[in-house]
Design a protein around this motif. Structure first.
Motif, PDB file in Angstrom:
ATOM      1  N   ALA A  80       0.672  -1.151  -0.021  1.00 27.45           N
ATOM      2  CA  ALA A  80      -0.048   0.003  -0.031  1.00 27.45           C
ATOM      3  C   ALA A  80       0.934   1.310  -0.087  1.00 27.45           C
ATOM      4  CB  ALA A  80      -0.956   0.145   1.069  1.00 27.45           C
ATOM      5  N   THR A  89       0.959   2.141  -4.486  1.00 23.51           N
ATOM      6  CA  THR A  89      -0.287   3.066  -4.551  1.00 23.51           C
ATOM      7  C   THR A  89      -0.110   4.349  -4.431  1.00 23.51           C
ATOM      8  OG1 THR A  89      -0.956   2.880  -2.225  1.00 23.51           O
ATOM      9  CG2 THR A  89      -1.467   0.932  -3.675  1.00 23.51           C
ATOM     10  N   SER A  90      -1.164   5.152  -5.028  1.00 28.98           N
ATOM     11  CA  SER A  90      -1.135   6.592  -4.827  1.00 28.98           C
ATOM     12  C   SER A  90      -1.286   7.004  -3.375  1.00 28.98           C
ATOM     13  CB  SER A  90      -2.090   7.242  -5.599  1.00 28.98           C
ATOM     14  OG  SER A  90      -3.299   6.704  -5.486  1.00 28.98           O
ATOM     15  N   TRP A  91      -2.183   6.130  -2.542  1.00 30.73           N
ATOM     16  CA  TRP A  91      -2.183   6.565  -1.338  1.00 30.73           C
ATOM     17  C   TRP A  91      -0.967   6.594  -0.589  1.00 30.73           C
ATOM     18  CZ3 TRP A  91      -1.307   3.379   2.942  1.00 30.73           C
ATOM     19  CH2 TRP A  91      -1.554   3.824   4.308  1.00 30.73           C
TER      20      TRP A  91
END
Length: 331
Positions: free
Chosen positions: A195, A199-201
């Protein structure tokens, strides 16, 4: 015309070796390997599958806490309340299932919600007032600690339903017994590692830690992200509460009193900067293993527990010193 040759530094460019040497997890990984070699040579029992399984079992609760702690420290915050929140979550799960008559699954969900609630309050206070994370989580530590003892009436809760302790059960892998809880902890590390890195998060989390103002100007909703991170960390502490119950088999109001410091120790030893924006969950996993390997190895050598604590403290100071030096060189 003869072309002007490029300087040597530009000609050779970045190399794999250079990238490895500048990766924050390289130092902790080398330290872990050296520790394993040292204890393998000085003790007969260290280098065995059963002992390595025991090390993972011993660190799975603190390791899970350290995942949530990593999320907070990456934003240049800190969470002193994680151990107390975990303890309260474990009491809620144990008491509502054993004495309140709730189905075990419902009790577990309730414990996760309560733990997430503490994280949500932390995030709101840090972001909206705002207050320093150190002060907010120090206050929340005392709140959670007091509620744990009030709600449990200072009593250890026993005779828990089997589903609450299922993660403490083992299964054979070759000649080694592995607990299901250890697999849950490893799966969480892998999940959050992906994550944060894929991911962009995750990119937003690192941007927030590097510069909240720059992140905001680039369209990142920093307030929502900060509150969400503290809340998510609370959920992780709730999972740690379930792992704690599965390992001990009881709901203990005295649990977790130093686990907040142990989680910070693991994060720092894993190469995550206390100033935010640099580090990784996999580094934290290495840091957790360093703590576990040192304590296990020193115990096998017959070293008193107080000296184990002393050595852990020295390792933390060294890790922070290295971080400071590397930050100055990168400026």
């Amino acid at each position: 015309m003869t072309a002007t040759p490029l300087p040597y530094d530009q000609l050779k460019g970045p190399t794999t070796v250079r990238r490895l040497l500048t990766t924050p997890t390289t130092g902790p990984l080398v330290a872990l390997l050296l520790a394993c070699v040292f204890f393998s040579l000085t003790t007969e029992q260290f280098l065995s599958g059963g002992n390595f399984s025991l090390i993972v079992q011993q660190v799975m609760v603190v390791g899970t806490l350290a995942i949530g702690q990593t999320l907070i420290i990456l934003t240049a915050g800190i969470d002193l309340s994680c151990g107390a929140v975990m303890a309260f979550g474990s009491i809620v799960i144990a008491k509502t299932a054993a004495e309140g008559g709730l189905p075990p699954l419902v009790a577990i969900v309730l414990g996760l919600v309560v733990s997430a609630g503490f994280g949500l309050v932390n995030g709101l206070l840090v972001q909206l007032i705002p207050l320093p994370p150190f002060i907010v989580t120090l206050g929340m530590l005392n709140v959670a600690f007091a509620l744990t003892h009030v709600y449990s009436a200072e009593q250890t809760i026993t005779d828990l339903p089997a589903p609450l302790t299922a993660l403490g059960e083992t299964f054979p892998l070759g000649n080694t017994d592995i607990t299901y809880g250890s697999l849950v902890t490893i799966a969480l590390f892998l999940l959050f590692a992906y994550a944060l890195s894929g991911t962009s998060w995750g990119r937003h989390v690192y941007a927030l830690g590097n510069s909240p103002e720059a992140a905001r100007l680039n369209g990142i909703r920093t307030s929502r992200l900060t509150i969400g991170l503290y809340t998510l960390a609370g959920v992780v502490y709730g999972i740690a509460a379930l792992l704690l119950i599965s390992r001990t088999g009881v709901g203990d109001p005295q649990a977790g009193q130093t686990d907040n410091l142990d989680s910070i120790t693991a994060v720092v030893l894993g190469g995550t900067s206390l100033f935010g924006g640099r580090g990784s969950v996999l580094g934290t996993f290495i840091g957790v293993l360093i703590v576990g390997v040192f304590r296990n190895g020193l115990q096998l050598m017959g070293v008193a527990s107080i000296y184990q604590t002393l050595i852990t403290g020295v390792l933390v100071i060294l890790a922070v010193t290295v971080d400071q030096i590397s930050r100055r060189k990168s400026r």
